[in-house]
Scaffold this motif. Structure first.
Motif, PDB file in Angstrom:
ATOM      1  N   CYS A   1       0.918  -1.195   0.189  1.00 45.56           N
ATOM      2  CA  CYS A   1      -0.137  -0.019  -0.012  1.00 45.56           C
ATOM      3  C   CYS A   1       0.763   1.234   0.114  1.00 45.56           C
ATOM      4  CB  CYS A   1      -0.919   0.032   1.221  1.00 45.56           C
ATOM      5  SG  CYS A   1      -2.432  -1.263   0.943  1.00 45.56           S
ATOM      6  N   MET A   2       1.976   1.384   0.725  1.00 49.55           N
ATOM      7  CA  MET A   2       2.863   2.305   0.823  1.00 49.55           C
ATOM      8  C   MET A   2       3.412   2.776  -0.724  1.00 49.55           C
ATOM      9  SD  MET A   2       4.210   5.007   2.298  1.00 49.55           S
ATOM     10  CE  MET A   2       3.899   4.947   4.050  1.00 49.55           C
ATOM     11  N   TYR A   3       3.981   1.557  -1.182  1.00 55.89           N
ATOM     12  CA  TYR A   3       4.569   1.798  -2.605  1.00 55.89           C
ATOM     13  C   TYR A   3       3.470   2.277  -3.649  1.00 55.89           C
ATOM     14  CZ  TYR A   3       8.846  -0.266  -0.859  1.00 55.89           C
ATOM     15  OH  TYR A   3       9.855  -0.561   0.009  1.00 55.89           O
ATOM     16  N   PHE A   4       2.356   1.901  -3.287  1.00 59.41           N
ATOM     17  CA  PHE A   4       1.189   2.253  -4.356  1.00 59.41           C
ATOM     18  C   PHE A   4       0.792   3.632  -4.165  1.00 59.41           C
ATOM     19  CE2 PHE A   4      -3.294   3.113  -4.873  1.00 59.41           C
ATOM     20  CZ  PHE A   4      -3.421   2.877  -6.313  1.00 59.41           C
ATOM     21  N   ASN A   5       0.856   4.082  -2.795  1.00 62.31           N
ATOM     22  CA  ASN A   5       0.575   5.549  -2.543  1.00 62.31           C
ATOM     23  C   ASN A   5       1.739   6.355  -3.015  1.00 62.31           C
ATOM     24  OD1 ASN A   5      -1.674   4.895  -1.135  1.00 62.31           O
ATOM     25  ND2 ASN A   5      -0.709   4.879   0.893  1.00 62.31           N
ATOM     26  N   ILE A   6       2.961   5.862  -2.875  1.00 64.27           N
ATOM     27  CA  ILE A   6       4.049   6.688  -3.694  1.00 64.27           C
ATOM     28  C   ILE A   6       4.058   6.760  -5.088  1.00 64.27           C
ATOM     29  CG2 ILE A   6       6.796   6.654  -3.626  1.00 64.27           C
ATOM     30  CD1 ILE A   6       6.801   5.873  -0.756  1.00 64.27           C
ATOM     31  N   VAL A   7       3.800   5.732  -5.523  1.00 61.08           N
ATOM     32  CA  VAL A   7       3.765   5.820  -7.100  1.00 61.08           C
ATOM     33  C   VAL A   7       2.741   6.450  -7.722  1.00 61.08           C
ATOM     34  CG1 VAL A   7       3.352   4.155  -9.229  1.00 61.08           C
ATOM     35  CG2 VAL A   7       4.975   3.524  -7.598  1.00 61.08           C
ATOM     36  N   SER A   8       1.369   6.493  -7.116  1.00 59.38           N
ATOM     37  CA  SER A   8       0.351   7.110  -7.489  1.00 59.38           C
ATOM     38  C   SER A   8       0.694   8.761  -7.414  1.00 59.38           C
ATOM     39  CB  SER A   8      -0.968   6.754  -6.929  1.00 59.38           C
ATOM     40  OG  SER A   8      -0.928   6.918  -5.425  1.00 59.38           O
ATOM     41  N   ALA A   9       1.472   9.184  -6.121  1.00 59.45           N
ATOM     42  CA  ALA A   9       1.667  10.528  -6.147  1.00 59.45           C
ATOM     43  C   ALA A   9       2.546  11.055  -6.785  1.00 59.45           C
ATOM     44  CB  ALA A   9       2.180  10.716  -4.465  1.00 59.45           C
ATOM     45  N   VAL A  10       3.490  10.134  -7.253  1.00 56.54           N
ATOM     46  CA  VAL A  10       4.594  10.503  -8.258  1.00 56.54           C
ATOM     47  C   VAL A  10       3.747  10.972  -9.613  1.00 56.54           C
ATOM     48  CG1 VAL A  10       6.391   9.729  -9.751  1.00 56.54           C
ATOM     49  CG2 VAL A  10       6.554   9.488  -7.060  1.00 56.54           C
ATOM     50  N   LEU A  11       2.941  10.011 -10.049  1.00 55.46           N
ATOM     51  CA  LEU A  11       2.185  10.113 -11.193  1.00 55.46           C
ATOM     52  C   LEU A  11       1.158  11.206 -11.119  1.00 55.46           C
ATOM     53  CD1 LEU A  11       1.347   6.382 -12.012  1.00 55.46           C
ATOM     54  CD2 LEU A  11       3.053   7.825 -13.166  1.00 55.46           C
ATOM     55  N   GLY A  12       0.774  11.629 -10.046  1.00 58.48           N
ATOM     56  CA  GLY A  12      -0.053  12.572  -9.962  1.00 58.48           C
ATOM     57  C   GLY A  12       0.542  13.884  -9.772  1.00 58.48           C
ATOM     58  N   ALA A  13       1.839  14.175  -9.350  1.00 51.82           N
ATOM     59  CA  ALA A  13       2.619  15.053  -9.587  1.00 51.82           C
ATOM     60  C   ALA A  13       3.133  15.231 -10.815  1.00 51.82           C
ATOM     61  CB  ALA A  13       3.693  15.075  -8.611  1.00 51.82           C
ATOM     62  N   LEU A  14       3.509  14.427 -11.342  1.00 49.55           N
ATOM     63  CA  LEU A  14       3.965  14.596 -12.776  1.00 49.55           C
ATOM     64  C   LEU A  14       3.048  14.995 -13.839  1.00 49.55           C
ATOM     65  CD1 LEU A  14       6.615  11.556 -13.115  1.00 49.55           C
ATOM     66  CD2 LEU A  14       7.214  13.966 -12.907  1.00 49.55           C
TER      67      LEU A  14
END
Length: 153
Positions: free
Chosen positions: A8-21
């Motif tokens: 879940c933590m890795y999913f949250n980080i990846v989705s936040a990276v994609l959202g920021a980009l």
């Protein structure tokens, strides 16, 4: 205590990276190329909220959140997320109402510079990242209060 390195933590980080980009690159495209200033600004704000969410995720995962923020700071960040949620909700409703009242066509490449649906989409994404920032800063504040024991208490 919850694991800091789970799926879940890795999913949250990846989705936040994609959202920021996505938010910051859409800002450049909408603002400068298509000259849809409002959609560009909503994309920028969405990217900033996603970047802030990413930042607190990384700090929490690396066990350094308590060095950067106190529980009171996280409460203020939670308020900022709530304000982003409210602004995104208001913007999305307003743009959808405007688009419906003028019987605007669905988005296409011909009307991308003035279409209110693009503005509503990025206002919705601002709502989403504002809610995400609100929720995660609340969660991390709760966990920080459980773990945080100041020396001079």
């Amino acid at each position: 205590m919850a694991r800091r390195g789970g799926c879940c933590m890795y999913f949250n980080i990846v989705s936040a990276v994609l959202g920021a980009l996505a938010g910051l690159s859409a800002f450049v495209v909408f603002f400068f190329h298509f000259e849809n200033r409002q959609a560009g600004m909503w994309a920028f704000v969405s990217g900033v909220f996603a970047s802030t969410t990413l930042f607190i995720h990384i700090l929490y995962k690396r066990h350094s959140l308590e060095m950067w923020y106190t529980p009171e700071n996280l409460q203020q960040i939670r308020l900022l997320g709530f304000l982003g949620f409210i602004a995104g909700l208001g913007g999305m409703i307003a743009y959808l109402a405007i688009a419906a009242s003028v019987h605007e066509d669905m988005p296409s490449m011909e009307n991308i510079s003035s279409n209110h649906y693009f503005m509503a989409i990025w206002a919705f994404l601002t709502l989403k990242w504002g809610a995400s920032l609100f929720g995660f800063s609340h969660l991390y504040r709760k966990r920080l209060l459980e773990e945080y024991h100041p020396l001079l208490a």
